[in-house]
Design an enzyme around this catalytic site. Structure first.
Site, short mmCIF file in Angstrom:
data_model
loop_
_atom_site.label_atom_id
_atom_site.label_comp_id
_atom_site.label_asym_id
_atom_site.label_seq_id
_atom_site.Cartn_x
_atom_site.Cartn_y
_atom_site.Cartn_z
N LYS A 36 -5.06 -1.25 3.56
CA LYS A 36 -5.58 -2.59 3.79
C LYS A 36 -7.08 -2.64 3.51
O LYS A 36 -7.58 -3.60 2.93
CB LYS A 36 -5.28 -3.01 5.23
CG LYS A 36 -5.72 -4.42 5.59
CD LYS A 36 -5.35 -4.74 7.03
CE LYS A 36 -5.89 -6.11 7.43
NZ LYS A 36 -5.60 -6.42 8.85
N HIS A 40 -9.01 -5.01 0.46
CA HIS A 40 -9.88 -6.11 0.85
C HIS A 40 -11.35 -5.88 0.55
O HIS A 40 -12.20 -6.70 0.93
CB HIS A 40 -9.68 -6.42 2.34
CG HIS A 40 -8.34 -7.03 2.63
ND1 HIS A 40 -7.21 -6.27 2.83
CD2 HIS A 40 -7.94 -8.33 2.71
CE1 HIS A 40 -6.19 -7.07 3.05
NE2 HIS A 40 -6.60 -8.32 2.98
N HIS A 51 -2.79 -7.65 -3.89
CA HIS A 51 -1.75 -7.22 -2.95
C HIS A 51 -0.87 -8.41 -2.56
O HIS A 51 -1.22 -9.56 -2.79
CB HIS A 51 -2.36 -6.55 -1.71
CG HIS A 51 -3.27 -7.44 -0.93
ND1 HIS A 51 -4.59 -7.66 -1.28
CD2 HIS A 51 -3.08 -8.18 0.19
CE1 HIS A 51 -5.15 -8.48 -0.42
NE2 HIS A 51 -4.26 -8.82 0.49
N ARG A 70 -8.92 -17.65 14.02
CA ARG A 70 -8.99 -16.20 13.98
C ARG A 70 -10.08 -15.70 14.93
O ARG A 70 -11.13 -16.33 15.08
CB ARG A 70 -9.29 -15.73 12.55
CG ARG A 70 -8.12 -16.00 11.61
CD ARG A 70 -8.54 -15.94 10.15
NE ARG A 70 -8.92 -14.59 9.72
CZ ARG A 70 -8.06 -13.68 9.29
NH1 ARG A 70 -6.75 -13.95 9.27
NH2 ARG A 70 -8.49 -12.49 8.87
N LYS A 74 -12.01 -10.24 13.86
CA LYS A 74 -11.38 -10.06 12.56
C LYS A 74 -12.43 -9.68 11.52
O LYS A 74 -13.55 -10.19 11.53
CB LYS A 74 -10.66 -11.34 12.12
CG LYS A 74 -9.53 -11.76 13.05
CD LYS A 74 -8.36 -10.82 13.03
CE LYS A 74 -7.46 -11.05 11.84
NZ LYS A 74 -6.23 -10.21 11.92
N CYS A 86 -0.91 -15.36 9.18
CA CYS A 86 -1.18 -14.92 7.81
C CYS A 86 -1.40 -13.41 7.84
O CYS A 86 -2.22 -12.93 8.61
CB CYS A 86 -2.42 -15.57 7.23
SG CYS A 86 -2.98 -17.07 8.06
N SER A 87 -0.67 -12.69 7.00
CA SER A 87 -0.84 -11.24 6.99
C SER A 87 -0.20 -10.67 5.73
O SER A 87 -0.07 -11.38 4.72
CB SER A 87 -0.25 -10.62 8.26
OG SER A 87 -0.61 -9.26 8.38
N GLU A 148 -4.71 -12.04 -3.59
CA GLU A 148 -3.32 -11.83 -3.19
C GLU A 148 -2.39 -12.90 -3.75
O GLU A 148 -2.83 -13.98 -4.15
CB GLU A 148 -3.20 -11.79 -1.67
CG GLU A 148 -3.71 -13.02 -0.96
CD GLU A 148 -3.78 -12.85 0.56
OE1 GLU A 148 -3.97 -11.72 1.05
OE2 GLU A 148 -3.65 -13.87 1.25
#
EC number: 5.3.3.2
Length: 227
Positions: A36, A40, A51, A70, A74, A86-87, A148
């Site tokens: 991850k 990012h 991704h 959020r 984060k 969202c993920s 993404e």
């Protein structure tokens, strides 16, 4: 590239950076996996790293949409308002299954529990409507960003909420008119929205929302909307 100072980052969120996301090409074909963190970093995004991701839009039986803000912990887009969840699906057999986006749906079920505390048994994978996919790129700051292909999932039911404060700062159900006011606030600079939510809200959301009982005309698993 700016230096990453992990001491300034939330410990729990840093641990999540080790999760293995699914690397894809611009047509959503799996080409590998990476952390991850690497997915990012803007320096990798600038080299073309993409991704797979998802966005859940959860409505209650009054047809109000669940929004979340959020948490400030984060790493990307802290404090921003966004859609229900969202993920990213992870690089494991259960979340890689592409038939009817079952892997993405399993990932959504997992993250709805992790972020919002929704019990797994309240989220039936067969009740999730996979509508379409959206491709976008956005920077969060000088270090972090998103690049993404985002699977859009709709779910309508009343659920039990018990949000994790490390993930979510606040949440609320909103009507269409209330969301329009939120979008006006964002335009005035009074609040911040995540870029994917703003893209979806501006281009698609209200049309879909008007047709919650008849979503089948909007299901398109072939096209990737390039925003």
């Amino acid at each position: 590239m700016p230096e990453i100072n992990a001491s300034n980052l939330d410990e729990k969120q840093v641990q999540l950076l080790a999760e293995m996301c699914i690397l894809i090409d611009e047509n959503d074909n799996k080409i590998g996996a990476d952390t991850k963190k690497n997915c990012h970093l803007n320096e990798n995004i600038d080299k073309g790293l993409i991704h797979r991701a998802f966005s859940v839009f959860l409505f209650n039986t009054e047809n109000k949409l669940l929004l979340q803000q959020r948490s400030d912990a984060k790493i990307t887009f802290p404090g921003c308002f966004t859609n229900s969840c969202c993920s990213h699906p992870l690089n494991n057999p259960g979340e890689l299954e592409e038939n009817d986006a079952m892997g993405v749906k399993r990932a959504a079920q997992r993250r709805l529990k992790a972020e919002l505390g929704i019990p797994l048994e309240e989220v039936d994978l067969n009740e999730m409507n996979y509508l379409t996919r959206i491709y976008y790129k956005a920077q969060s700051d000088g270090i972090w960003g998103e690049h993404e292909i985002d699977y859009i999932l709709f779910l309508r039911k009343n659920v039990t909420l018990n949000p994790d404060p490390n993930e979510i700062k606040s949440y609320c159900y909103v009507s269409k008119e209330e969301l329009k006011e939120i979008l006006k606030k964002e335009a005035r600079g009074e609040i911040k929205l995540t870029p994917w939510f703003k893209i979806i809200a501006d281009a698609f959301l209200f049309k879909w929302w008007d047709n919650l009982n008849h979503l089948s005309p909007f299901v398109d698993h072939e096209k990737i909307h390039r925003m």
